[in-house]
Each structure stands twice: as C-alpha cells, then as structure tokens.
Design a protein around this motif. Structure first.
Motif, PDB file in Angstrom:
ATOM      1  N   LEU A  36       0.831  -1.202   0.000  1.00 46.56           N
ATOM      2  CA  LEU A  36       0.000   0.000   0.000  1.00 46.56           C
ATOM      3  C   LEU A  36       0.869   1.257   0.000  1.00 46.56           C
ATOM      4  N   VAL A  39       2.015   1.828  -3.531  1.00 43.91           N
ATOM      5  CA  VAL A  39       0.951   2.371  -4.383  1.00 43.91           C
ATOM      6  C   VAL A  39       0.735   3.856  -4.086  1.00 43.91           C
ATOM      7  N   LYS A  63      -5.663   0.824  -5.446  1.00 46.23           N
ATOM      8  CA  LYS A  63      -5.504   1.192  -4.040  1.00 46.23           C
ATOM      9  C   LYS A  63      -6.719   0.811  -3.199  1.00 46.23           C
TER      10      LYS A  63
END
Length: 169
Positions: A36, A39, A63
């Motif tokens: 995460l 991203v 996401k």
C-alpha cells in the motif's frame, strides 16, 4: 427473494481468506502495508508528474481493495489484545516501522493530491475567466480601424462565440 435453479447446483462462494491468528495477521499486515505504501508513493509521483486521469484512476482502483483489506486486518489485530501482546518483539518492531512508513506515504500522498487539486482549480478558474471576458465583448460595434472610424463590423464569429468550458475536469 432470488430464484434459485435447483436443477444446476451452484458452487459455494469461497470464504474470505483472512488470517486466522494474530501472528498471521501481523505478517499479512506488514506485507500489505508495504504494498500500500508503494501504491501511495506511485500515486503521489503520478500526480506530481501530471499523468493522465486514466492512469490516476487505475491507481485509485488498485488502491481501494488494498485499503479495505488493510482496515479489516488491522481491526482484527487490534481486537485480539492477547494475540497482539504475544507477538514476538521483532515482528512488533517490523509492524511499527511499516506503520510509520505507511503514515508518511499517506501524508505525502494527501499533500500531492491537495497541491494537484489546487493547481487544477487555478487552471479551471483561469480558463473560465478568459471565456467570461471574451463573452462580455460587444457583439456588434463600429470599429475605428474599419474605414476611418465610421465603418460597421459584423458580429464576431469563431473562437469568441464558440468557446465552451469542458466540465469533465
């Protein structure tokens, strides 16, 4: 109520494959926070580079499911107090470091989106201002440059009267 065709049995939907104990949850959460963070950093870089909206939308679609899984796994880990206390010190340290990196990436991403949105607003306001000024110009006028100050010029046509604002920004 939905109709079910009993002649053709339906396959059972697979259950969510969430980690079962605190150890598995912590390991999965560290991995998920790393992905995460990557991203979010990619999205911030794309916003700063003014990449096309299609590319930014794809990053947003990538996401969203990760964010939902992150919320669920972190909630499950917080609820399991005994399991959280029993985690090895190394894993707790790794979890803490991954959390700090994720929070930093989140703050950077939010700032990039805020600045990108402000820049977009300035651009839209400028275009709207230019179009508004052009539309306020007189539609017919006696032009001084046409025939020594006494000529009639027809209403303008072309870009001034055909200007329109793209509202899909």
């Amino acid at each position: 109520m939905d109709k079910v065709d009993v002649r053709f049995p339906q396959q059972a939907k697979p259950a969510a494959n969430l980690p079962k104990n605190a150890q598995e949850r912590a390991v999965a959460l560290v991995d998920l926070m790393g992905r995460l963070t990557a991203v979010l950093e990619r999205e911030a870089a794309a916003v700063r580079a003014r990449r096309p909206a299609k590319e930014l939308a794809q990053i947003g679609r990538d996401k969203q499911p990760m964010t939902l899984v992150y919320e669920e796994i972190s909630r499950l880990l917080r609820v399991d107090r005994d399991g959280l206390i029993a985690l090895p010190v190394e894993l707790k340290t790794t979890l803490k470091d991954a959390t700090a990196k994720l929070y930093a990436a989140t703050a950077d991403n939010a700032e990039a989106l805020r600045v990108g949105g402000a820049a977009q607003k300035i651009m839209v306001d400028t275009v709207v201002g230019v179009i508004s000024r052009q539309q306020k110009a007189p539609s017919t006028a006696y032009a001084a440059h046409m025939g020594g100050g006494r000529g009639y010029s027809p209403p303008p046509s072309g870009p001034r009267t055909s200007a329109a604002l793209n509202t899909r920004l």
